[in-house]
Design a protein around this motif. Sequence first.
Motif, PDB file in Angstrom:
ATOM      1  N   SER A 517     -31.440   8.396  48.299  1.00 25.05           N
ATOM      2  CA  SER A 517     -32.785   8.027  48.485  1.00 25.05           C
ATOM      3  C   SER A 517     -32.967   8.968  50.033  1.00 25.05           C
ATOM      4  CB  SER A 517     -32.256   7.489  49.833  1.00 25.05           C
ATOM      5  OG  SER A 517     -33.462   6.085  50.322  1.00 25.05           O
ATOM      6  N   GLY A 518     -33.620   9.961  50.191  1.00 25.55           N
ATOM      7  CA  GLY A 518     -34.204  10.722  51.399  1.00 25.55           C
ATOM      8  C   GLY A 518     -33.870  12.419  50.830  1.00 25.55           C
ATOM      9  N   ARG A 574     -25.426  16.336  50.835  1.00 25.74           N
ATOM     10  CA  ARG A 574     -26.514  16.408  52.232  1.00 25.74           C
ATOM     11  C   ARG A 574     -25.325  17.280  52.972  1.00 25.74           C
ATOM     12  NH1 ARG A 574     -26.435  10.817  51.010  1.00 25.74           N
ATOM     13  NH2 ARG A 574     -28.807  10.387  50.813  1.00 25.74           N
TER      14      ARG A 574
END
Length: 576
Positions: A517-518, A574
């Motif tokens: 997600s993201g 990330r």
Amino acid sequence: MPVARGVKIGVIGVVCAGMFGVAGYGAYNVYTGLDGSGGGHTASGSGGADAAPGPLTAKQVARTADAFLTAWAGGEIAKAAALTDSPQTATAALTNFRTQGHVTSLAITGIVPTPKGASTPATPATPSTTAATGTAPSAPTTPAGPGGADFTVTAHLSADGVTSTWTYASSLTVDHDSTGAAVVTWHPSVVNPALAEGDSVVTGTGADPETDVTDRNGKVLTGTRYPSLTRIIDDIRSRDGDKVKGGTPDVETYVQHGDGSPGKVLKVLRKGKARKLTTTLDAGVQAAAEKAVQGKNGAGVTALDIHDGTILAVANSDPSGTDIALQGADAPGSTMKIVTSAALIERGMGPGSPAPCNSTDNVQNGRIYHNDSPSLHNADADLLWDFANSCNTGFITQAPKLGASGLRDTAAQFGLTQPWNIGTATPDDQPGFPDGSGADELTSEMIGQGRVVANPLIMASVAATAATGSFHEPRIVAASMIDGRISAAGVGSRVSGDLRELMRGAITAGTATGVMSGFGADSGAKTGSAEVDGQAATNGWFTAFAGDVAVAAVVHDAGFGNTSAGPIVAQVLRAS
């Protein structure tokens, strides 16, 4: 002048006692006055009463040690050597210590000697004052056999424009010689405890500068800070350290063996400047990878730059165990469906091509396959749906389209049929995609089982090739340092476009939803679970790309890849 470490030096012969002169040396005679007579400063063994037969006394040991150490410290080499049982050998050794060791002055202090084997152990006295300023306590006179004396040497060194003070402890033994005189039993360890027969002390420059292994931005990498890199750093330094230019060696005092080879470093006078061996690793990504696998069981992760195959990070949950990330050999499960999808696309299928997903199915009456979830069933499924939801039966039923060699031919385009040379140790036979002979073996390989094996390095490269269409052999150092680089065709832009759509679908509407997600439109993923005989749970796999980075991870005996390996991959992406 100073010598370079590792250069063999010939033995210096006997020299006259006045060669160095006493004026340049501070001779601290801690044994003077032990018998109230000013010590035994004779040039022969012990003289007078000391030559009488019978066991040595503490006084005799002290007097002989005193005379030897005073002469040595004062630069009277021949006089000191004459007080040993091997004058010629001692002369050469003490001379070499001064010359090869670049000793400019010498002081010796210590404690009162204690005879060995005394019936009543002698009590060591407090350190005495120098001969010039005072006297020392009387020594015990208990008869004994050979006696020992501990002392401390302070040597002032000057070499290669550097001066330094070197202090160390040593010891000697006093015993009778063949005439009955008390003499120092000669051994190289009298000069320094690190010396064995044939050794000498040398001060000079080290043979080579040290080598710092750095990340791509010049940050020094250490196993202490990045435990998973401990083996890799040592291996890279061993392979490529001598290929790197620059740096300056230490100026050091070290043991030189009789064959001219360097031994233990005893004192560093000036620290050199390390040369830099640059890797492709990124310290920030590496730190994130180390943290991501921490606390997991049997986990490994690898991150790559998708555009050139350079390795950004390698981490294992057990850094001292098997290097799962680079050297593991496990069935990759459904992450292999990236390669299988490419093979099917090259043979006419596309994301929208029909590929019914049944709860169980087989090919040509062969092995029956099922899906991870018994409820996974969609008679109207297409290749995109099958990939996103990881339907096994939707893939294996397409086996006839591949023929006997189709899957392996496409695997070759991903570089999976040739062993890689990445700049650090990997298995000699990996990648090594099997031939897929037999219908059951082929269908097993299509879903990452059977005889196909991989590790996170391999599957990160698969994701990178899918994302760009081009294969770049992974590497961890400059390509110029690696011999035998391979090339592979890649899958091209058209197939890459379809693979990116499939992998993006796994994020937006499939098994990678949630954990990824993201991540935006420039990302894609594939989950995997691989059955392993003897394990209660499957190995969890996950590979993905986002932006310029591809990452893959495996966690042993951990179940579904989206919940076990997926969070590791997402955490590293990330941080990239």
